[in-house]
Design a protein around this motif. Structure first.
Motif, PDB file in Angstrom:
ATOM      1  N   HIS A 141      -7.527  -2.430   3.130  1.00  0.00           N
ATOM      2  CA  HIS A 141      -7.587  -1.066   3.639  1.00  0.00           C
ATOM      3  C   HIS A 141      -6.368  -0.278   3.156  1.00  0.00           C
ATOM      4  O   HIS A 141      -5.307  -0.836   2.939  1.00  0.00           O
ATOM      5  CB  HIS A 141      -7.636  -1.065   5.167  1.00  0.00           C
ATOM      6  CG  HIS A 141      -8.951  -1.547   5.709  1.00  0.00           C
ATOM      7  ND1 HIS A 141     -10.132  -0.917   5.446  1.00  0.00           N
ATOM      8  CD2 HIS A 141      -9.258  -2.614   6.490  1.00  0.00           C
ATOM      9  CE1 HIS A 141     -11.113  -1.555   6.041  1.00  0.00           C
ATOM     10  NE2 HIS A 141     -10.610  -2.599   6.680  1.00  0.00           N
ATOM     11  N   GLY A 142      -6.499   1.024   3.023  1.00  0.00           N
ATOM     12  CA  GLY A 142      -5.370   1.863   2.640  1.00  0.00           C
ATOM     13  C   GLY A 142      -5.677   2.846   1.537  1.00  0.00           C
ATOM     14  O   GLY A 142      -4.931   3.805   1.330  1.00  0.00           O
ATOM     15  N   TYR A 196     -16.307  10.653   1.122  1.00  0.00           N
ATOM     16  CA  TYR A 196     -16.279   9.497   2.022  1.00  0.00           C
ATOM     17  C   TYR A 196     -17.688   9.125   2.488  1.00  0.00           C
ATOM     18  O   TYR A 196     -18.068   7.948   2.503  1.00  0.00           O
ATOM     19  CB  TYR A 196     -15.393   9.804   3.227  1.00  0.00           C
ATOM     20  CG  TYR A 196     -15.196   8.624   4.150  1.00  0.00           C
ATOM     21  CD1 TYR A 196     -14.154   7.732   3.940  1.00  0.00           C
ATOM     22  CD2 TYR A 196     -16.058   8.401   5.219  1.00  0.00           C
ATOM     23  CE1 TYR A 196     -13.970   6.640   4.776  1.00  0.00           C
ATOM     24  CE2 TYR A 196     -15.889   7.313   6.063  1.00  0.00           C
ATOM     25  CZ  TYR A 196     -14.843   6.432   5.834  1.00  0.00           C
ATOM     26  OH  TYR A 196     -14.674   5.346   6.650  1.00  0.00           O
ATOM     27  N   VAL A 252     -10.274   8.093  -2.411  1.00  0.00           N
ATOM     28  CA  VAL A 252     -11.011   8.227  -1.151  1.00  0.00           C
ATOM     29  C   VAL A 252     -12.337   7.478  -1.237  1.00  0.00           C
ATOM     30  O   VAL A 252     -12.743   6.778  -0.298  1.00  0.00           O
ATOM     31  CB  VAL A 252     -11.250   9.714  -0.822  1.00  0.00           C
ATOM     32  CG1 VAL A 252     -12.161   9.857   0.401  1.00  0.00           C
ATOM     33  CG2 VAL A 252      -9.928  10.425  -0.572  1.00  0.00           C
ATOM     34  N   ALA A 288       1.088   4.087  -3.046  1.00  0.00           N
ATOM     35  CA  ALA A 288       0.904   5.521  -2.820  1.00  0.00           C
ATOM     36  C   ALA A 288       2.098   6.308  -3.333  1.00  0.00           C
ATOM     37  O   ALA A 288       1.953   7.374  -3.938  1.00  0.00           O
ATOM     38  CB  ALA A 288       0.692   5.796  -1.328  1.00  0.00           C
ATOM     39  N   ARG A 334       0.813  -1.214   0.000  1.00  0.00           N
ATOM     40  CA  ARG A 334       0.000   0.000   0.000  1.00  0.00           C
ATOM     41  C   ARG A 334       0.847   1.264   0.000  1.00  0.00           C
ATOM     42  O   ARG A 334       0.617   2.160  -0.812  1.00  0.00           O
ATOM     43  CB  ARG A 334      -0.949  -0.019   1.203  1.00  0.00           C
ATOM     44  CG  ARG A 334      -2.056  -1.059   1.078  1.00  0.00           C
ATOM     45  CD  ARG A 334      -3.131  -0.818   2.120  1.00  0.00           C
ATOM     46  NE  ARG A 334      -2.619  -0.923   3.481  1.00  0.00           N
ATOM     47  CZ  ARG A 334      -2.582  -2.053   4.172  1.00  0.00           C
ATOM     48  NH1 ARG A 334      -3.015  -3.169   3.625  1.00  0.00           N
ATOM     49  NH2 ARG A 334      -2.118  -2.074   5.405  1.00  0.00           N
ATOM     50  N   VAL A 394      -6.215  10.602   0.586  1.00  0.00           N
ATOM     51  CA  VAL A 394      -6.043  11.809   1.400  1.00  0.00           C
ATOM     52  C   VAL A 394      -4.647  12.394   1.207  1.00  0.00           C
ATOM     53  O   VAL A 394      -4.477  13.616   1.088  1.00  0.00           O
ATOM     54  CB  VAL A 394      -6.312  11.497   2.884  1.00  0.00           C
ATOM     55  CG1 VAL A 394      -5.891  12.673   3.766  1.00  0.00           C
ATOM     56  CG2 VAL A 394      -7.787  11.180   3.097  1.00  0.00           C
ATOM     57  N   ILE A 395      -3.631  11.521   1.170  1.00  0.00           N
ATOM     58  CA  ILE A 395      -2.261  12.009   0.950  1.00  0.00           C
ATOM     59  C   ILE A 395      -2.160  12.714  -0.399  1.00  0.00           C
ATOM     60  O   ILE A 395      -1.595  13.817  -0.511  1.00  0.00           O
ATOM     61  CB  ILE A 395      -1.255  10.845   1.035  1.00  0.00           C
ATOM     62  CG1 ILE A 395      -1.177  10.317   2.466  1.00  0.00           C
ATOM     63  CG2 ILE A 395       0.129  11.296   0.562  1.00  0.00           C
ATOM     64  CD1 ILE A 395      -0.316   9.076   2.614  1.00  0.00           C
ATOM     65  N   ARG A 423      -6.308   6.425   2.918  1.00  0.00           N
ATOM     66  CA  ARG A 423      -5.055   7.095   3.264  1.00  0.00           C
ATOM     67  C   ARG A 423      -4.326   7.565   2.008  1.00  0.00           C
ATOM     68  O   ARG A 423      -3.805   8.688   1.955  1.00  0.00           O
ATOM     69  CB  ARG A 423      -4.171   6.152   4.078  1.00  0.00           C
ATOM     70  CG  ARG A 423      -2.859   6.794   4.521  1.00  0.00           C
ATOM     71  CD  ARG A 423      -2.130   5.950   5.554  1.00  0.00           C
ATOM     72  NE  ARG A 423      -1.801   4.626   5.046  1.00  0.00           N
ATOM     73  CZ  ARG A 423      -2.379   3.504   5.453  1.00  0.00           C
ATOM     74  NH1 ARG A 423      -3.346   3.545   6.365  1.00  0.00           N
ATOM     75  NH2 ARG A 423      -2.021   2.333   4.954  1.00  0.00           N
ATOM     76  N   THR A 424      -4.298   6.701   0.994  1.00  0.00           N
ATOM     77  CA  THR A 424      -3.652   7.084  -0.264  1.00  0.00           C
ATOM     78  C   THR A 424      -4.332   8.296  -0.887  1.00  0.00           C
ATOM     79  O   THR A 424      -3.676   9.248  -1.321  1.00  0.00           O
ATOM     80  CB  THR A 424      -3.695   5.909  -1.262  1.00  0.00           C
ATOM     81  OG1 THR A 424      -3.024   4.784  -0.696  1.00  0.00           O
ATOM     82  CG2 THR A 424      -3.033   6.298  -2.577  1.00  0.00           C
TER      83      THR A 424
END
Length: 414
Positions: free
Chosen positions: A392-393, A324, A377, A10, A6, A399-400, A396-397
């Protein structure tokens, strides 16, 4: 996906975004002239003065920005006054050796309506002028005043006016069309040709104007300028201070949207959720744009940047949160498509309603990357993803990527 995979994914996506933005910048820059800024000067006021036909962000020629595109000969105070008043007059024939910018069919045509130009604020830009034909006698001039027609947080025509440094009665102008970019938090110039034509109509057919022509000054190394500068000769007669002031009655353009029927599928939860996600993104983005414009109009004495401040968090946090929330009941492909397409449609509607028709390549790539980030997202928030402990992840990817994409224009990388 493994815990190692993950972050690696990213990182790969992040590098691809940066590389694509960089490539877009290279392509866009290559479209320009890429040469040293010209230092050739144009003669004005019957060749008694010299003028550098560009503006600069600093008192240096290598800070060149946009080309000057209008010169008004006449009393400088009257020039500023005429831009905020309305009157009627006769159209004057154009000399054969100069390019005609009007389309009058007779000598007594009256053109258009005057615009109630308002005072404007913007970054300081300089030009260089000499009261003699020798450029070495010149000085750098900051704008004498700025005017605009439109809204600061929407789209507007923006004029920077430079009055002659000596006793000559001329005013050089740089007019351009621009829009407020919520990602850069500053204005983006769309065209100088459109605003040049727009300001020309303010002087056509007016009783206080003797002639409106275009002359070639070879200053085409700027935006969509073609090197032709509008020259306005004011009539040698006193200004009538009793001319009535008439505000601009802006004509609104009615846009017709084809509404595809969704009645057949509206009753299914899957379709309702798939529609709710893009509609929410469009609503939030357009609310930011036109809510800020409305508040700017309601509070004209307040700095527009202060007006913009409470709306920016809706871009930074509102769009990913909205993505989201509304993607939670969707499957992965539908979530990604609904989020990315919804954001793209919001951008398209925004620019369409503002009348923006030209954008740099790097801006287009940036907006595409933002749509991809929201897509990640949405995938991470989707129903299948939340109940699959091995995958999962994506949130986070996404959002970054979203944070990086918002920071790039603020740090002047886009």
């Amino acid at each position: 996906m493994s815990a190692f995979g993950r972050p690696l994914m990213a990182l790969v996506v992040f590098v691809l975004v940066l590389a694509t933005l960089g490539a877009g910048s290279v392509v866009f820059d290559a479209a320009g002239d890429g040469s040293e800024p010209p230092r050739e000067f144009a003669t004005v006021d019957n060749e008694t003065s010299a003028l550098w036909p560009y503006t600069s962000r600093a008192t240096a020629f290598d800070g060149r920005t946009l080309a000057l595109n209008l010169i008004v000969y006449g009393d400088t105070e009257e020039t500023a006054l005429h831009l905020t008043e309305q009157s009627e007059g006769d159209w004057n024939e154009t000399d054969e050796e100069e390019a005609d910018v009007g389309g009058a069919e007779d000598d007594e045509a009256v053109f258009g309506t005057a615009t109630a130009w308002g005072n404007a604020e913007g970054s300081t830009r300089y030009t260089y002028a000499s009261p003699t034909p020798d450029p070495d006698d010149g000085i750098w001039l900051a704008e004498s005043y700025e005017l605009h027609d439109g809204t600061y947080l929407g789209t507007r025509h923006h004029i920077r006016a430079y009055e002659s440094p000596a006793d000559e009665n001329w005013t050089a102008m740089q007019a351009h069309q621009e829009h407020w970019d919520w990602f850069h938090l500053r204005h983006t110039v769309d065209s100088i040709e459109e605003s040049q034509q727009y300001v020309e109509t303010e002087f056509m057919g007016r009783w206080f104007v003797d002639d409106v022509t275009r002359v070639h000054m070879d200053n085409d190394r700027s935006s969509d300028g073609d090197g032709w500068v509008t020259v306005v000769d004011l009539a040698d007669r006193p200004t009538a201070l009793t001319v009535p002031f008439v505000g601009l009655l802006g004509a609104s353009v009615l846009r017709r949207f084809d509404r595809a029927s969704v009645v057949r599928y509206w009753g299914t939860p899957r379709v309702r959720n798939a529609i709710a996600l893009p509609v929410s993104l469009i609503a939030v983005y357009l609310f930011v744009r036109f809510g800020a414009i409305a508040l700017e109009g309601a509070l004209p004495s307040l700095d527009p940047r202060i007006v913009a401040a409470p709306f920016y968090p809706l871009i930074f946090g509102g769009l990913p949160v909205c993505t989201y929330v509304f993607a939670r009941r969707l499957d992965r492909p539908t979530a990604f498509s609904a989020a990315s397409i919804g954001f793209a449609v919001a951008i398209l509607l925004d620019y369409t309603l503002l009348g923006v028709t030209q954008l740099p390549v790097n801006v287009l790539v940036h907006r595409f990357s933002a749509a991809v980030a929201l897509g990640f997202v949405a995938v991470g928030a989707s129903h299948a993803e939340r109940f699959d402990s091995e995958r999962h992840g994506y949130v986070r990817t996404g959002v970054i990527l979203w944070v990086v994409i918002l920071l790039l224009p603020l740090l002047q990388f886009v």
